[in-house]
Design an enzyme around this catalytic site. Structure first.
Site, PDB file in Angstrom:
ATOM      1  N   SER A  10       0.795  -1.198   0.322  1.00 19.34           N
ATOM      2  CA  SER A  10      -0.360   0.306  -0.278  1.00 19.34           C
ATOM      3  C   SER A  10       0.802   1.153   0.032  1.00 19.34           C
ATOM      4  O   SER A  10       1.369   1.772   1.222  1.00 19.34           O
ATOM      5  CB  SER A  10      -1.587  -0.142   1.667  1.00 19.34           C
ATOM      6  OG  SER A  10      -1.210   0.929   1.145  1.00 19.34           O
ATOM      7  N   HIS A  35      -0.741  -1.010  -4.746  1.00 21.81           N
ATOM      8  CA  HIS A  35      -3.085  -1.223  -3.796  1.00 21.81           C
ATOM      9  C   HIS A  35      -2.433   0.312  -3.545  1.00 21.81           C
ATOM     10  O   HIS A  35      -1.544   0.962  -2.985  1.00 21.81           O
ATOM     11  CB  HIS A  35      -2.390  -1.950  -2.639  1.00 21.81           C
ATOM     12  CG  HIS A  35      -4.062  -1.715  -1.937  1.00 21.81           C
ATOM     13  ND1 HIS A  35      -4.714  -2.465  -1.929  1.00 21.81           N
ATOM     14  CD2 HIS A  35      -4.081  -0.880  -0.784  1.00 21.81           C
ATOM     15  CE1 HIS A  35      -6.015  -2.125  -1.271  1.00 21.81           C
ATOM     16  NE2 HIS A  35      -4.961  -1.213  -0.450  1.00 21.81           N
ATOM     17  N   ASP A  37      -4.540   3.314  -1.778  1.00 22.60           N
ATOM     18  CA  ASP A  37      -5.638   3.790  -1.082  1.00 22.60           C
ATOM     19  C   ASP A  37      -6.473   5.577  -1.366  1.00 22.60           C
ATOM     20  O   ASP A  37      -5.938   6.390  -1.198  1.00 22.60           O
ATOM     21  CB  ASP A  37      -5.479   4.020   0.564  1.00 22.60           C
ATOM     22  CG  ASP A  37      -5.093   2.037   1.090  1.00 22.60           C
ATOM     23  OD1 ASP A  37      -5.173   1.609   0.692  1.00 22.60           O
ATOM     24  OD2 ASP A  37      -4.130   1.821   1.544  1.00 22.60           O
ATOM     25  N   MET A  39      -9.075   7.894  -0.555  1.00 25.67           N
ATOM     26  CA  MET A  39      -9.670   8.446   0.764  1.00 25.67           C
ATOM     27  C   MET A  39     -10.401   9.401   0.541  1.00 25.67           C
ATOM     28  O   MET A  39      -9.811  10.675  -0.445  1.00 25.67           O
ATOM     29  CB  MET A  39      -9.423   8.239   1.889  1.00 25.67           C
ATOM     30  CG  MET A  39      -8.433   6.712   2.118  1.00 25.67           C
ATOM     31  SD  MET A  39      -8.142   6.614   3.878  1.00 25.67           S
ATOM     32  CE  MET A  39      -7.023   4.984   3.479  1.00 25.67           C
ATOM     33  N   HIS A  68      -8.468   0.789  -4.619  1.00 25.56           N
ATOM     34  CA  HIS A  68      -9.176   0.618  -3.242  1.00 25.56           C
ATOM     35  C   HIS A  68      -9.725   1.771  -3.120  1.00 25.56           C
ATOM     36  O   HIS A  68      -8.870   3.052  -2.087  1.00 25.56           O
ATOM     37  CB  HIS A  68      -8.264   0.514  -2.023  1.00 25.56           C
ATOM     38  CG  HIS A  68      -9.302   0.308  -0.642  1.00 25.56           C
ATOM     39  ND1 HIS A  68      -8.275  -0.354   0.321  1.00 25.56           N
ATOM     40  CD2 HIS A  68     -10.110   0.353  -0.421  1.00 25.56           C
ATOM     41  CE1 HIS A  68      -9.968  -0.466   1.784  1.00 25.56           C
ATOM     42  NE2 HIS A  68     -10.975  -0.616   1.332  1.00 25.56           N
ATOM     43  N   MET A  70     -12.099   3.792  -1.189  1.00 24.72           N
ATOM     44  CA  MET A  70     -12.360   4.562   0.075  1.00 24.72           C
ATOM     45  C   MET A  70     -13.124   5.523  -0.078  1.00 24.72           C
ATOM     46  O   MET A  70     -13.280   6.472   1.234  1.00 24.72           O
ATOM     47  CB  MET A  70     -11.598   4.627   1.561  1.00 24.72           C
ATOM     48  CG  MET A  70     -11.162   3.038   1.886  1.00 24.72           C
ATOM     49  SD  MET A  70      -9.718   3.270   2.688  1.00 24.72           S
ATOM     50  CE  MET A  70      -8.980   3.524   1.387  1.00 24.72           C
ATOM     51  N   MET A 139     -11.298  -5.818   5.362  1.00 29.15           N
ATOM     52  CA  MET A 139     -10.903  -5.134   5.576  1.00 29.15           C
ATOM     53  C   MET A 139     -10.326  -5.776   7.840  1.00 29.15           C
ATOM     54  O   MET A 139     -10.961  -6.333   7.705  1.00 29.15           O
ATOM     55  CB  MET A 139     -11.448  -3.944   6.016  1.00 29.15           C
ATOM     56  CG  MET A 139     -11.677  -3.070   4.531  1.00 29.15           C
ATOM     57  SD  MET A 139     -10.219  -2.922   4.104  1.00 29.15           S
ATOM     58  CE  MET A 139      -9.191  -1.667   4.532  1.00 29.15           C
ATOM     59  N   GLY A 144      -9.132   3.740   6.698  1.00 30.43           N
ATOM     60  CA  GLY A 144      -9.000   5.476   7.151  1.00 30.43           C
ATOM     61  C   GLY A 144      -8.087   5.616   7.387  1.00 30.43           C
ATOM     62  O   GLY A 144      -7.272   6.633   6.451  1.00 30.43           O
ATOM     63  N   GLY A 146      -3.237   3.836   8.031  1.00 32.80           N
ATOM     64  CA  GLY A 146      -2.151   2.611   7.863  1.00 32.80           C
ATOM     65  C   GLY A 146      -2.043   2.160   9.379  1.00 32.80           C
ATOM     66  O   GLY A 146      -2.041   3.119  10.445  1.00 32.80           O
ATOM     67  N   GLY A 147      -1.276   1.476   9.586  1.00 31.62           N
ATOM     68  CA  GLY A 147      -0.565   1.593  10.843  1.00 31.62           C
ATOM     69  C   GLY A 147      -1.450   0.727  11.766  1.00 31.62           C
ATOM     70  O   GLY A 147      -1.093   1.113  13.287  1.00 31.62           O
ATOM     71  N   ASP A 177      -6.394  -6.675   4.066  1.00 30.89           N
ATOM     72  CA  ASP A 177      -6.100  -4.924   3.923  1.00 30.89           C
ATOM     73  C   ASP A 177      -6.065  -5.322   5.782  1.00 30.89           C
ATOM     74  O   ASP A 177      -7.362  -4.864   6.132  1.00 30.89           O
ATOM     75  CB  ASP A 177      -6.775  -4.420   3.135  1.00 30.89           C
ATOM     76  CG  ASP A 177      -5.856  -3.356   2.903  1.00 30.89           C
ATOM     77  OD1 ASP A 177      -5.318  -2.974   3.945  1.00 30.89           O
ATOM     78  OD2 ASP A 177      -6.340  -2.153   2.102  1.00 30.89           O
ATOM     79  N   GLY A 179      -2.857  -4.075   9.255  1.00 37.92           N
ATOM     80  CA  GLY A 179      -2.053  -4.748  10.264  1.00 37.92           C
ATOM     81  C   GLY A 179      -1.568  -5.749   9.626  1.00 37.92           C
ATOM     82  O   GLY A 179      -1.493  -6.920  10.675  1.00 37.92           O
ATOM     83  N   GLY A 199       1.409  -2.244   4.046  1.00 34.13           N
ATOM     84  CA  GLY A 199       1.843  -0.636   4.116  1.00 34.13           C
ATOM     85  C   GLY A 199       3.704  -0.835   4.861  1.00 34.13           C
ATOM     86  O   GLY A 199       3.783  -0.341   4.236  1.00 34.13           O
TER      87      GLY A 199
HETATM   88  C1  DX5 Z   1      -6.411   1.212   5.374  1.00 33.64           C
HETATM   89  C2  DX5 Z   1      -5.980   0.824   4.234  1.00 33.64           C
HETATM   90  C3  DX5 Z   1      -5.196   0.197   4.407  1.00 33.64           C
HETATM   91  C4  DX5 Z   1      -3.503   0.115   4.872  1.00 33.64           C
HETATM   92  C5  DX5 Z   1      -3.023  -0.551   5.270  1.00 33.64           C
HETATM   93  O1  DX5 Z   1      -7.774   2.039   5.133  1.00 33.64           O
HETATM   94  O2  DX5 Z   1      -6.959   0.291   3.377  1.00 33.64           O
HETATM   95  O3  DX5 Z   1      -4.844  -0.538   3.099  1.00 33.64           O
HETATM   96  O4  DX5 Z   1      -3.263   1.649   4.304  1.00 33.64           O
HETATM   97  O5  DX5 Z   1      -1.572  -0.056   6.240  1.00 33.64           O
HETATM   98  P1  DX5 Z   1      -1.116  -1.119   6.997  1.00 33.64           P
HETATM   99  O6  DX5 Z   1      -0.381  -2.150   6.524  1.00 33.64           O
HETATM  100  O7  DX5 Z   1      -0.004  -0.181   7.880  1.00 33.64           O
HETATM  101  O8  DX5 Z   1      -2.349  -1.124   8.205  1.00 33.64           O
HETATM  102 ZN    ZN Z   2      -6.444  -0.640   1.484  1.00 32.79          ZN
END
Ligand code: DX5
Ligand code: ZN
Length: 220
Positions: A10, A35, A37, A39, A68, A70, A139, A144, A146-147, A177, A179, A199
């Site tokens: 990501s 990937h 993201d 948003m 993806h 969102m 999910m 929303g 990462g991390g 997707d 964690g 990510g």
């Molecule tokens: C969350 C995103 C994910 C996210 C993954 O809304 O869709 O793709 O960035 O990041 P990690 O791997 O850090 O959870």
């Molecule tokens: Zn994603």
């Protein structure tokens, strides 16, 4: 039947000031897909990437773009992301108003259609959708950011969707997707996932670490 796991870094966790170099680096490091993201500050609390950025990075890699969305509603932006170079377009079943129509629209654009399920959304929502889609994305965090921490309760849902996919006899990708790190990756693969987004676990060490971080998600 599952196939060897595909890894989809990501770029939300990339260094945005050097985004082009980051895309080239994860390509060279062994990413299967990229990937992206998207948003909107409405469906999710964060704002990220639009079609112009997808178009700008498209010439930098031949790897498929896993886009993806969102955003809600997604329908009015599907053409723009298709034209920008998306290969798979993923829409949330929660984004509305008519997920089946969104999937039909993506297919009519000649792209692979994916549907995304938030953590609280049951697998049952796929009962009358699965025949139309090329990919399901589960999910394992609330979308929303990462991390975030992997929600282990999603493993049961991944296993249930694996059974549903196998019953169709069609090659539908099952991706997870949020964690995902080497430990949770193994659990996802055991539950039946055949594609993983990550990510933080890939980008955390800078480019020198990307090949080993991607390999670790595959199990070594
Ligand atoms: C969350 C995103 C994910 C996210 C993954 O809304 O869709 O793709 O960035 O990041 P990690 O791997 O850090 O959870
Ligand atoms: Zn994603």
């Amino acid at each position: 039947m599952t196939q060897p796991v595909r890894i989809s870094p990501s770029i939300l966790s990339a260094d945005f000031a050097r985004l082009g170099e980051e895309v080239r680096a994860i390509d060279a490091a062994g990413a299967d897909w990229i990937h992206i993201d998207v948003m909107d500050g409405h469906f999710v609390p964060n704002i990220t990437i639009g079609p112009a950025v997808v178009k700008a990075i498209r010439p930098l890699t031949d790897k498929p773009f896993d886009v993806h969305l969102m955003i809600a509603p997604a329908d009015r932006y599907l053409d723009a992301f298709a034209q920008a170079g998306a290969d798979t377009i993923l829409v949330h079943v929660e984004a509305g108003p008519h997920i089946h129509r969104s999937v039909q629209h993506i297919k009519a654009l000649g792209k692979r259609a994916g549907v995304v399920l938030n953590p609280a959304t049951p697998a049952k929502v796929l009962d009358y959708l699965l025949d139309e889609v090329d990919e399901v994305l589960v999910m394992s965090v609330n979308p929303g950011f990462g991390g975030q921490h992997f929600i282990a309760g999603q493993l049961k849902k991944i296993a249930a969707i694996r059974r549903m996919i196998d019953a169709t006899g069609r090659a539908i990708d099952l991706e997870v997707d949020g964690g995902v790190d080497p430990d949770t990756a193994r659990l996802c693969i055991e539950a039946g996932a055949d594609a993983l987004v990550a990510g933080t676990a890939i980008f955390r060490d800078g480019p020198a670490g990307y090949p080993a971080n991607i390999a670790a998600l595959r199990g070594g």
